[in-house]
Design a protein around this motif. Structure first.
Motif, PDB file in Angstrom:
ATOM      1  N   GLU A 100       0.831  -1.208   0.000  1.00 10.07           N
ATOM      2  CA  GLU A 100       0.000   0.000   0.000  1.00 10.07           C
ATOM      3  C   GLU A 100       0.865   1.258   0.000  1.00 10.07           C
ATOM      4  O   GLU A 100       1.562   1.554   0.967  1.00 10.07           O
ATOM      5  CB  GLU A 100      -0.923  -0.016   1.220  1.00 10.07           C
ATOM      6  N   ALA A 101       0.778   1.998  -1.082  1.00  8.83           N
ATOM      7  CA  ALA A 101       1.628   3.185  -1.262  1.00  8.83           C
ATOM      8  C   ALA A 101       1.231   4.344  -0.349  1.00  8.83           C
ATOM      9  O   ALA A 101       2.031   5.255  -0.112  1.00  8.83           O
ATOM     10  CB  ALA A 101       1.574   3.637  -2.718  1.00  8.83           C
ATOM     11  N   SER A 102       0.007   4.321   0.180  1.00 15.35           N
ATOM     12  CA  SER A 102      -0.482   5.462   0.966  1.00 15.35           C
ATOM     13  C   SER A 102       0.005   5.467   2.417  1.00 15.35           C
ATOM     14  O   SER A 102      -0.305   6.386   3.175  1.00 15.35           O
ATOM     15  CB  SER A 102      -2.017   5.481   0.957  1.00 15.35           C
ATOM     16  N   ILE A 103       0.770   4.459   2.818  1.00 14.15           N
ATOM     17  CA  ILE A 103       1.278   4.396   4.196  1.00 14.15           C
ATOM     18  C   ILE A 103       2.649   5.064   4.269  1.00 14.15           C
ATOM     19  O   ILE A 103       3.543   4.768   3.489  1.00 14.15           O
ATOM     20  CB  ILE A 103       1.401   2.939   4.680  1.00 14.15           C
ATOM     21  N   SER A 104       2.814   5.974   5.238  1.00 14.42           N
ATOM     22  CA  SER A 104       4.125   6.571   5.523  1.00 14.42           C
ATOM     23  C   SER A 104       4.779   5.766   6.647  1.00 14.42           C
ATOM     24  O   SER A 104       4.169   5.587   7.705  1.00 14.42           O
ATOM     25  CB  SER A 104       3.973   8.034   5.952  1.00 14.42           C
ATOM     26  N   TRP A 105       6.013   5.308   6.433  1.00 15.14           N
ATOM     27  CA  TRP A 105       6.653   4.387   7.372  1.00 15.14           C
ATOM     28  C   TRP A 105       7.623   5.089   8.314  1.00 15.14           C
ATOM     29  O   TRP A 105       8.332   6.009   7.909  1.00 15.14           O
ATOM     30  CB  TRP A 105       7.378   3.281   6.604  1.00 15.14           C
ATOM     31  N   TYR A 106       7.633   4.619   9.580  1.00 15.91           N
ATOM     32  CA  TYR A 106       8.496   5.184  10.622  1.00 15.91           C
ATOM     33  C   TYR A 106       9.067   4.052  11.469  1.00 15.91           C
ATOM     34  O   TYR A 106       8.447   2.995  11.623  1.00 15.91           O
ATOM     35  CB  TYR A 106       7.697   6.131  11.534  1.00 15.91           C
ATOM     36  N   ASN A 107      10.237   4.309  12.069  1.00 20.53           N
ATOM     37  CA  ASN A 107      10.819   3.356  13.004  1.00 20.53           C
ATOM     38  C   ASN A 107      10.031   3.403  14.317  1.00 20.53           C
ATOM     39  O   ASN A 107       9.925   4.450  14.953  1.00 20.53           O
ATOM     40  CB  ASN A 107      12.293   3.714  13.257  1.00 20.53           C
ATOM     41  N   ALA A 108       9.473   2.264  14.710  1.00 20.93           N
ATOM     42  CA  ALA A 108       8.618   2.220  15.899  1.00 20.93           C
ATOM     43  C   ALA A 108       9.359   2.597  17.176  1.00 20.93           C
ATOM     44  O   ALA A 108       8.751   3.049  18.148  1.00 20.93           O
ATOM     45  CB  ALA A 108       8.003   0.826  16.045  1.00 20.93           C
ATOM     46  N   ALA A 109      10.680   2.417  17.183  1.00 16.28           N
ATOM     47  CA  ALA A 109      11.472   2.689  18.389  1.00 16.28           C
ATOM     48  C   ALA A 109      11.727   4.173  18.606  1.00 16.28           C
ATOM     49  O   ALA A 109      12.012   4.601  19.728  1.00 16.28           O
ATOM     50  CB  ALA A 109      12.796   1.941  18.320  1.00 16.28           C
ATOM     51  N   THR A 110      11.616   4.961  17.542  1.00 17.22           N
ATOM     52  CA  THR A 110      11.997   6.375  17.657  1.00 17.22           C
ATOM     53  C   THR A 110      10.891   7.365  17.290  1.00 17.22           C
ATOM     54  O   THR A 110      11.038   8.564  17.530  1.00 17.22           O
ATOM     55  CB  THR A 110      13.210   6.668  16.751  1.00 17.22           C
ATOM     56  N   ILE A 111       9.794   6.900  16.725  1.00 16.82           N
ATOM     57  CA  ILE A 111       8.751   7.819  16.257  1.00 16.82           C
ATOM     58  C   ILE A 111       8.145   8.634  17.394  1.00 16.82           C
ATOM     59  O   ILE A 111       7.952   8.137  18.518  1.00 16.82           O
ATOM     60  CB  ILE A 111       7.627   7.056  15.508  1.00 16.82           C
ATOM     61  N   GLN A 112       7.902   9.908  17.114  1.00 18.55           N
ATOM     62  CA  GLN A 112       7.233  10.831  18.044  1.00 18.55           C
ATOM     63  C   GLN A 112       6.057  11.486  17.300  1.00 18.55           C
ATOM     64  O   GLN A 112       6.106  11.635  16.071  1.00 18.55           O
ATOM     65  CB  GLN A 112       8.205  11.911  18.515  1.00 18.55           C
ATOM     66  N   PRO A 113       5.004  11.886  18.031  1.00 22.23           N
ATOM     67  CA  PRO A 113       3.876  12.555  17.355  1.00 22.23           C
ATOM     68  C   PRO A 113       4.308  13.734  16.492  1.00 22.23           C
ATOM     69  O   PRO A 113       3.733  13.963  15.426  1.00 22.23           O
ATOM     70  CB  PRO A 113       2.994  13.002  18.532  1.00 22.23           C
ATOM     71  N   LYS A 114       5.353  14.488  16.920  1.00 21.26           N
ATOM     72  CA  LYS A 114       5.795  15.649  16.139  1.00 21.26           C
ATOM     73  C   LYS A 114       6.303  15.266  14.754  1.00 21.26           C
ATOM     74  O   LYS A 114       6.357  16.085  13.837  1.00 21.26           O
ATOM     75  CB  LYS A 114       6.866  16.418  16.899  1.00 21.26           C
ATOM     76  N   ASP A 115       6.664  13.974  14.581  1.00 20.40           N
ATOM     77  CA  ASP A 115       7.160  13.519  13.289  1.00 20.40           C
ATOM     78  C   ASP A 115       6.068  13.503  12.226  1.00 20.40           C
ATOM     79  O   ASP A 115       6.375  13.548  11.022  1.00 20.40           O
ATOM     80  CB  ASP A 115       7.740  12.100  13.398  1.00 20.40           C
ATOM     81  N   ILE A 116       4.808  13.438  12.674  1.00 20.62           N
ATOM     82  CA  ILE A 116       3.716  13.343  11.692  1.00 20.62           C
ATOM     83  C   ILE A 116       2.723  14.489  11.756  1.00 20.62           C
ATOM     84  O   ILE A 116       1.939  14.675  10.829  1.00 20.62           O
ATOM     85  CB  ILE A 116       2.951  12.020  11.880  1.00 20.62           C
ATOM     86  N   LEU A 117       2.786  15.274  12.821  1.00 18.47           N
ATOM     87  CA  LEU A 117       1.797  16.356  12.968  1.00 18.47           C
ATOM     88  C   LEU A 117       2.340  17.680  12.410  1.00 18.47           C
ATOM     89  O   LEU A 117       3.539  17.899  12.388  1.00 18.47           O
ATOM     90  CB  LEU A 117       1.421  16.526  14.448  1.00 18.47           C
TER      91      LEU A 117
END
Length: 294
Positions: free
Chosen positions: A277-294
């Motif tokens: 699915e091309a519509s998913i943006s991927w992040y490392n679960a160990a380091t992701i923070q809400p500010k990374d996507i908001l």
């Protein structure tokens, strides 16, 4: 301002629940689960239901909300979740959805393929035969009856195989002929967040989680669910492996190994589904923070 649903996706044990709670707290909103098993009140340890502390941290919906005896499927979830999200939008501009059941999320985002209603006796007969004759019988039946699905579908997933066989026997057509519908546009914005970890790290988390489940009392949970053994929800990883152990055919060590291995395989299948699915943006679960996507 457009209403928005943030969907947190990823394989089992990657850390979806923890991040979804952090994100929902940051947004000041609530969480809708998209997990096909955590919705059942009777299932807890084996489905890694969020802890009491996690459930108290942010209001959750579709967790322990239904009985295993109810007929919950993707079509039901689509209607339920769309109604729930509209209710939440009366209070919030955003909602967080989290889960590992790709078909439920697909139904919510796009709508479902229009497969006709099939006589329940057909499915009951298939389940009965599967329980007697096993996966090899089921695989052979699907390969003969629906070669189109067999060539492209999941050949080791009994639920998918039973569904394909059910549709072929009930309609005379391959399940693939119903899977060409147009995507339905939803009246809100959908942002899909994929969480991933390096394979070895994820597999270590899976193995540790299985051990923890046994320490928490998974054996007693499975014993208490024996009356529901034929139900689809229990023909799944973490539950289906116990029969051989209860029949004294395998040791506790082999049981743990089987659950760990089957869970790893399940996580791999989830990632295969999600990575398409091309519509998913991927992040490392160990380091992701809400500010990374908001």
């Amino acid at each position: 301002m457009s209403k928005t649903v943030y969907i947190v996706m990823g394989p089992t044990a990657v850390g979806k629940t923890s991040f979804a709670i952090t994100l929902a707290k940051t947004l000041g909103t609530e969480i809708i689960s998209a997990d096909a098993r955590q919705c059942y009140n009777e299932m807890n340890i084996g489905v890694a239901r969020p802890s009491t502390e996690e459930l108290n941290a942010v209001p959750h919906h579709f967790i322990a909300s239904h009985s295993i005896q109810e007929n919950i499927n993707a079509a039901y979830y689509e209607n339920w979740a769309l109604e729930k999200v509209q209710l939440l939008f009366q209070k919030y501009d955003t909602v967080v959805m989290v889960g590992g059941t790709g078909l439920y999320i697909k139904a919510f985002c796009e709508g479902l393929d229009m497969i006709p209603t099939i006589d329940s006796s057909i499915r009951e007969n298939i389940i009965e035969q599967y329980e007697k004759l096993g996966l090899r019988w089921l695989q052979k039946e699907v390969s003969v009856q629906d070669p189109l699905y067999w060539q492209t579908g999941e050949q080791k997933n009994p639920q998918r195989l039973m569904r394909a066989l059910e549709v072929k026997m009930g309609t005379g057509k391959s399940i693939r002929t119903f899977q060409n519908k147009k995507v339905i546009e939803r009246p809100f914005t959908i942002i899909k967040i994929g969480l991933e970890l390096p394979r070895e790290q994820l597999y270590q988390k899976i193995n540790a989680r299985v051990i923890k489940m046994l320490e928490q009392g998974l054996e007693n949970e499975v014993k208490n669910l024996q009356d529901y053994a034929p139900y689809n929800a229990l023909q799944t990883v973490g539950y289906s492996e116990w029969k051989e152990y209860f029949d004294k055919k395998i040791s506790i060590e082999k049981l743990i190994e089987n659950i760990q291995q089957n869970t790893r395989h399940y996580a791999k299948r989830q990632m295969t589904w999600l990575k398409k699915e091309a519509s998913i943006s991927w992040y490392n679960a160990a380091t992701i923070q809400p500010k990374d996507i908001l």
